[in-house]
Design an enzyme around this catalytic site. Structure first.
Site: not given
Length: 367
Positions: A121, A143, A185, A227, A237, A241, A245, A248, A252, A265
């Protein structure tokens, strides 16, 4: 050494930026009061270059290190590879105070972070990014995720590192394709947050592509500061935030439909930024001159600006519905409204998206 602090209360941490910082990693980790067993996660590209060195640095600082190399590339972000790392953590007898250290690019950081977030955990997590993309973006903000065959980064968590150590010297061993992919980015931050940074990028293309150390240092520090500011406002998010994206949603979809690993990416995000800027223009959010400027900068940074041939636009839209930002069955995009400012746009018409994907407009200056 430059320091960027990410203020998140009890989850706060520092991003350290500079050359030859790898040599300080062991002492910095020891100062954090971590357990003395460490799982070092790297890949088959980075491991042969830096694995033994980092193992020795950590060993000298009193850590017992188990190093695991995963296959290089996006396909390593899988539950199968995560299971390998869980096994290694058990075998090495990591307890809740023992760190997982990510040494590599965004794939290694996401995978190792996911394992750190879920093993017992949650165990301490250290980011040591070695690619430009990871240094300016994925190593910061917490993330962590693995991919699913039906969607990218679908299985994951928000889990902050204890430390991000960016040794800019590692870029000397980065291949040109990955260096340029990281610039996608970088451009993103100028578009969504800082118009003066966008202009600075336009004026310093040759220095950046030539890997001028001072220019790269400025790029990395500026992106980390942006960032950090965004993450401090919205760690998980829930709102602001989501502007990170930009590029993206389409990016993606390109990665998924072309097969993970066909496009890096950053390459897919570069294409996504072009088409999402066109989408912003189509719905009246962004003027044509700004679209042209975005596409021109991306192209001048030697990144792709066209959709891959053979990808069906209807399949692209279908794949977008697996995106994490979809809410109540509605597509959501982060779109620029001018250079230096972006916002989240919900419930876009599929017809607008389809037109942008199908038609290549003629922008001013030939774009």
């Amino acid at each position: 050494m430059r320091t960027v602090h990410v203020e998140l209360g009890s989850r706060s941490y520092d991003i350290l930026i500079g050359s030859h910082l790898l040599n300080q990693l062991g002492e910095l980790m020891r100062e954090l009061g971590l357990g003395r067993k460490a799982l070092l996660v790297t890949d088959t590209n980075v491991g042969p270059v830096y694995g033994a060195r980092v193992t020795e640095i950590l060993t000298r600082a009193g850590f017992q290190v188990a190093m695991v190399q995963v296959p290089a590339g996006e396909k390593a972000k899988s539950l199968e590879q995560a299971a390998r790392l869980y096994d290694a953590a058990f075998d090495h007898e990591l307890d809740r105070n023992c760190p997982v250290v990510a040494l590599g690019g965004g794939v290694v950081g996401d995978l190792a972070g996911f394992v750190a977030a879920t093993y017992m955990r949650g165990v301490p997590f250290i980011q040591v990014p070695t690619t430009l993309l990871a240094q300016v973006d994925s190593s910061v903000g917490g993330k962590v995720a693995v991919n699913h065959p039906r969607g990218k980064n679908i299985i994951g968590a928000f889990y902050q590192p204890k430390l991000v150590l960016i040794d800019t010297g590692t870029l000397d061993t980065l291949d040109r394709r990955n260096l340029k992919a990281g610039l996608a980015e970088v451009i993103k931050y100028g578009v969504i947050w800082d118009a003066s940074f966008f202009r600075w990028l336009e004026e310093n293309i040759s220095k950046i592509l030539g890997q001028d150390p001072a220019s790269l240092d400025q790029v990395i520090e500026t992106c980390c500061k942006i960032k950090a500011a965004v993450v401090e406002q919205d760690e998980t998010e829930q709102g602001r935030r989501a502007i990170l994206n930009y590029g993206h949603t389409i990016g993606h979809a390109i990665e998924l439909l072309s097969g993970y690993g066909t496009y890096l990416h950053g390459e897919a995000v570069a294409i996504g930024m072009v088409y999402e800027a066109r989408l912003a223009h189509r719905i009246g959010l962004l003027d044509a001159a700004a679209v042209a400027g975005i596409e021109e900068l991306i192209a001048n940074m030697q990144l792709p600006v066209h959709l891959p041939t053979g990808i069906n636009c209807q399949e692209m839209i279908k794949s977008m519905y697996t995106d994490k930002k979809v809410t109540a069955g509605k597509l959501t995009f982060a779109l620029p409204e001018r250079i230096g400012c972006a916002r989240v746009v919900k419930d876009l018409a599929e017809s607008d998206i389809m037109k942008v994907l199908e038609v290549v407009p003629c922008w001013p200056s030939g774009f």
